[in-house]
Design a protein around this motif. Structure first.
Motif, PDB file in Angstrom:
ATOM      1  N   ALA A 215       0.924  -1.062  -0.118  1.00 37.09           N
ATOM      2  CA  ALA A 215       0.151  -0.405  -0.273  1.00 37.09           C
ATOM      3  C   ALA A 215       0.972   0.819  -0.193  1.00 37.09           C
ATOM      4  N   ASP A 216       0.503   2.540  -0.652  1.00 40.04           N
ATOM      5  CA  ASP A 216       1.035   3.268  -0.516  1.00 40.04           C
ATOM      6  C   ASP A 216       0.542   4.085   0.569  1.00 40.04           C
ATOM      7  N   VAL A 218      -2.520   4.338   4.596  1.00 37.85           N
ATOM      8  CA  VAL A 218      -2.632   3.923   5.488  1.00 37.85           C
ATOM      9  C   VAL A 218      -3.352   5.220   6.486  1.00 37.85           C
ATOM     10  N   ALA A 231       1.437  -1.920   8.597  1.00 38.46           N
ATOM     11  CA  ALA A 231       3.142  -1.761   8.221  1.00 38.46           C
ATOM     12  C   ALA A 231       3.593  -2.208   7.683  1.00 38.46           C
ATOM     13  N   CYS A 234       2.365  -2.021   3.893  1.00 31.53           N
ATOM     14  CA  CYS A 234       2.490  -0.719   3.698  1.00 31.53           C
ATOM     15  C   CYS A 234       3.617  -0.746   2.680  1.00 31.53           C
ATOM     16  N   ALA A 238       5.948   4.187   2.092  1.00 30.07           N
ATOM     17  CA  ALA A 238       4.323   4.368   2.285  1.00 30.07           C
ATOM     18  C   ALA A 238       3.834   5.319   4.107  1.00 30.07           C
ATOM     19  N   ILE A 240       1.647   6.358   6.930  1.00 28.61           N
ATOM     20  CA  ILE A 240       1.039   5.945   7.071  1.00 28.61           C
ATOM     21  C   ILE A 240       0.003   7.307   8.846  1.00 28.61           C
ATOM     22  N   LYS A 261      10.642  -0.088   5.141  1.00 23.51           N
ATOM     23  CA  LYS A 261      10.649   0.806   4.130  1.00 23.51           C
ATOM     24  C   LYS A 261      10.645   1.951   3.854  1.00 23.51           C
ATOM     25  N   LEU A 263       9.198   3.925   5.978  1.00 28.62           N
ATOM     26  CA  LEU A 263       8.007   4.633   5.878  1.00 28.62           C
ATOM     27  C   LEU A 263       7.800   5.539   6.922  1.00 28.62           C
TER      28      LEU A 263
END
Length: 329
Positions: A215-216, A218, A231, A234, A238, A240, A261, A263
């Protein structure tokens, strides 16, 4: 005099009482509103139970949203007139103002003209949900066509709004719900995919949906243990957004997923939008355009009368609803 729902102690829905109160005239930057419909929000349940961002000053009022008609304006108010049909947006402390009432004095900065071609009940269901979703997904997150966004607590009014906003910008909304009971309705209301968290692995399903990319974005009001699962679902870099704390369990930071990642985690509340005039205006324009085009359509779960405010809060806490709970006066 006005009938006003207040609570004199924190606790469950039963602490809500209807008091008859004499209202003061609106001050210079205030308006007196005859309220038609009230939109209920989870924040009000948390405020009533003493679990919100601020501690209630007792006896405390409640309510962030409403539709109604202006009955009086303060001396500094020039943009609205008596008789205007308007809506209330959440941009104040409930220790100062509240909309659970037949009539209420409210700050003019929290008033917008009611969008055309929607009912009073729908109008009371617009601003909290769509501004909350727009602020995170579009204004901050810059969600774009072709991207995938995971939406937890997807059957809530804000979750449904996020699904519609994502569709409006051409993104792919993936709804996450605890049980299969609401899956069909979430698909009906615009989710491109639905993940049932009690029977499916979130990360595994997201990787299948995205072809392994993840996912890009959340959009999560729950936190708690689910944050680590989100997480894991993702993709690289990404974003969140955590905009609530519905889980009663501790929230552990997903360190290894964040490091691996890159994040970004962002705490978010609607007030950073509604207390910034320029951003609020952009949000209002986006929502007006979406309502006019039919991309945005408020979903009403159930309607109660103000006399049944205790039952309305009990229904919200049951988590049966899909969409917005409305209270009429």
């Amino acid at each position: 005099m006005s009938k006003v729902a207040r609570f004199h102690q924190t606790g469950g829905p039963e602490v809500l009482k209807l008091d008859s109160i004499e209202l003061s005239p609106p001050q210079a930057d205030e308006v007196l509103l005859k309220i038609n419909s009230i939109g209920l929000n989870r924040a009000e349940v948390m405020f009533r139970s003493g679990q919100y961002l601020e501690t209630p000053t007792l006896p405390a009022r409640l309510g962030y949203e409403a539709s109604g008609i202006i009955e009086q304006v303060g001396s500094n108010v020039s943009q609205f007139n008596v008789g205007d049909k308007v809506n209330v947006i959440p941009s104040f402390s409930m220790n100062q103002y509240g909309t659970y009432a037949e009539k209420a004095v409210l700050p003019v900065h929290a008033i917008v003209k009611q969008p055309a071609n929607i009912s009073d009940n729908e109008a009371a269901a617009v601003w909290m949900q769509y501004l909350t979703a727009w602020g995170a997904l579009v204004d901050i997150g810059e969600l774009a066509e072709g991207q995938t966004v995971l939406i937890s607590a997807a059957s809530s009014s804000v979750g449904l709004a996020a699904i519609q906003v994502a569709n409006q910008v051409g993104a792919t909304p993936v709804a996450i719900t605890r049980t299969a009971e609401k899956k069909g309705l979430l698909l009906k209301h615009g989710a491109k995919h639905v993940i049932v968290s009690e029977s499916q692995q979130i990360a595994e399903q997201v990787m299948l949906i995205t072809g392994g990319k993840g996912a890009d974005m959340v959009f999560d009001p729950v936190a708690g243990p689910v944050l680590n699962k989100l997480a894991d679902a993702c993709g690289q870099f990404a974003q969140i957004f955590v905009y609530g704390a519905l889980s009663t369990e501790n929230t552990m930071f997903p360190l290894f997923a964040a490091l691996a990642k890159g994040l970004s985690f962002r705490g978010y509340t609607l007030f950073e939008i509604t207390q910034d005039a320029k951003r609020l205006q952009r949000g209002v324009e986006f929502i007006d355009k979406g309502l006019t085009a039919g991309h945005l359509k408020p979903i009403i779960a159930k309607t109660f009368s103000l006399d049944d405010i205790v039952a309305a809060h009990q229904y919200m806490e049951s988590n049966q609803q899909i969409g917005k709970i409305i209270v009429t006066t």
